[in-house]
Scaffold this motif. Sequence first.
Motif, short mmCIF file in Angstrom:
data_model
loop_
_atom_site.label_atom_id
_atom_site.label_comp_id
_atom_site.label_asym_id
_atom_site.label_seq_id
_atom_site.Cartn_x
_atom_site.Cartn_y
_atom_site.Cartn_z
N UNK A 51 0.90 -1.22 -0.05
CA UNK A 51 0.00 0.06 -0.16
C UNK A 51 0.84 1.04 0.02
N UNK A 52 0.53 2.52 -0.44
CA UNK A 52 1.34 3.69 -0.77
C UNK A 52 1.81 4.72 0.25
N UNK A 53 1.23 4.50 1.30
CA UNK A 53 1.28 5.64 2.08
C UNK A 53 2.74 5.91 2.79
N UNK A 54 3.38 4.72 3.18
CA UNK A 54 4.63 4.61 3.61
C UNK A 54 5.64 5.16 2.29
N UNK A 55 5.50 4.55 1.18
CA UNK A 55 6.34 4.99 0.11
C UNK A 55 6.10 6.34 -0.02
N UNK A 56 4.85 7.21 -0.21
CA UNK A 56 4.72 8.55 -0.23
C UNK A 56 5.49 9.19 0.70
N UNK A 57 5.39 8.95 1.86
CA UNK A 57 6.11 9.69 2.92
C UNK A 57 7.64 9.45 2.94
N UNK A 98 12.41 5.93 5.11
CA UNK A 98 11.70 4.92 5.94
C UNK A 98 11.80 4.72 7.29
N UNK A 99 13.11 4.88 7.50
CA UNK A 99 13.57 4.67 8.98
C UNK A 99 13.13 5.72 9.77
N UNK A 100 13.33 6.88 9.24
CA UNK A 100 12.73 8.21 10.04
C UNK A 100 11.08 8.07 10.14
N UNK A 101 10.42 7.79 9.23
CA UNK A 101 9.09 7.88 9.31
C UNK A 101 8.64 6.65 10.34
N UNK A 102 9.20 5.55 10.23
CA UNK A 102 9.06 4.49 11.24
C UNK A 102 9.42 4.92 12.68
N UNK A 103 10.39 5.56 12.74
CA UNK A 103 10.96 6.05 14.22
C UNK A 103 9.90 7.13 14.85
N UNK A 104 9.29 8.25 13.81
CA UNK A 104 8.54 9.06 14.54
C UNK A 104 7.21 8.20 14.71
N UNK A 105 6.62 7.42 13.63
CA UNK A 105 5.49 6.72 13.55
C UNK A 105 5.49 5.71 14.98
N UNK A 134 11.05 -0.44 14.82
CA UNK A 134 12.06 0.32 14.38
C UNK A 134 12.69 0.09 13.09
N UNK A 135 11.91 -0.80 12.20
CA UNK A 135 12.34 -0.83 10.79
C UNK A 135 11.50 0.04 10.13
N UNK A 136 12.08 0.10 8.78
CA UNK A 136 11.24 0.91 7.76
C UNK A 136 10.22 0.01 6.97
#
Length: 389
Positions: free
Chosen positions: A87-93, A109-116, A154-156
């Motif tokens: 699904x596209x939301x993570x790649x979009x971010x 991806x790592x930064x988004x997962x960290x904050x998420x 903590x993974x992407x």
Amino acid sequence: MTDLETRAAPSRAGALRRAAPALLGYAAVRALGLVVLALWSAARDKSAYTLLTARWDALWYTRVAELGYGYEVRLANGDVHSNLAFFPLLPWLERLVAAVSPLSYADGGFLVSLLASISAAWGIFAVADQVYGRRAGVCAVLLWAVLPVGIVQSMAYSESLFTALAAWSLYAVLTGRWVTAGTLALLAGLTRPVGMAVVAAVWVAGIASFARERRSGDADGSGPGARRVLGMLLAPLGTAGYVLWVGHHTGKGPLGYLEVQAGWRNGFDGGYAFARFVAEKFTSFPSALAGAGLIAGVVSVVWLYVTGVRQRQPLPLLVYTGVVTALALCASSYFGSKPRLLMPAFPLLLPLALALARPRIRRSGLVLGSVAVASAVYGAFWLNGSGPP
């Protein structure tokens, strides 16, 4: 507690102060997991950062961010692995982060997962605090942090992002913020296929709320009722929109996404394939021990859900957890993924959080601290071995 809107939501600053112990504890557990992973990986001449950002599904997400949809791998057995399954939301971010910073897609991806993951921890606390109080909220967050597969947070991957959106959507439902709940459900539906669980929770809660109003004669067709309808209409747009787009893109119609998943040998068979997988473990020893462990795990999940029902968890939590659990256990996907797929079902942890909230803080701290160390070691061992699929 089953009624919605049971307590007014605190201000943002007050909510952060109230959640601070849970968030600090969560950060400490995740930091421990990353340190142990770094040391373990270094001892094996591997890069911990590569394990977190550039293997398994993380590679598929970065390819979507970089190349868009249409990439596929044809295997020797005839299976077709298409990136349309993601699904596209993570790649979009990831693409957004790369566009506004010098970071790569994998870094994004790592930064988004960290904050998420931090947002998810806060959302889990907010839900548990709303239903059972602050101490239970802190324990729920720490239990989520020390899950054996907690390193995935903590993974992407998209698990942390999805859990954050799901938790805050459920909190919005519990506090009567229907448009927010529907918007977050829409975004959750753009993150993972299991976004339908959030949609189901919003819809069931909305219908139940309308039914209560009708019985009491309070419904007037405007105001809160109109916002509730809008939230319910928004909720399914993410999942439905992406699934329909895939069907159009592949020329397979509304069922096109199911064909994409079939190329990965993913599907819903009511648990038949998983049951066969477990049964096959009992054909030899010591694999029979693994089979017994799997049965014990499934029984534990069912027991936690039934306990949540007996403790009268709010209806949207029960619906959400039930759908997530059913999709995880009854899918014919790679069986090693099932613990990871269950990770967003955080309301399963609420009965344990309640139990831990009762003893003295020192005793609960010793239990959670010991489990955190074991989880960190297992996470490092797992990622340096078979790892998540």
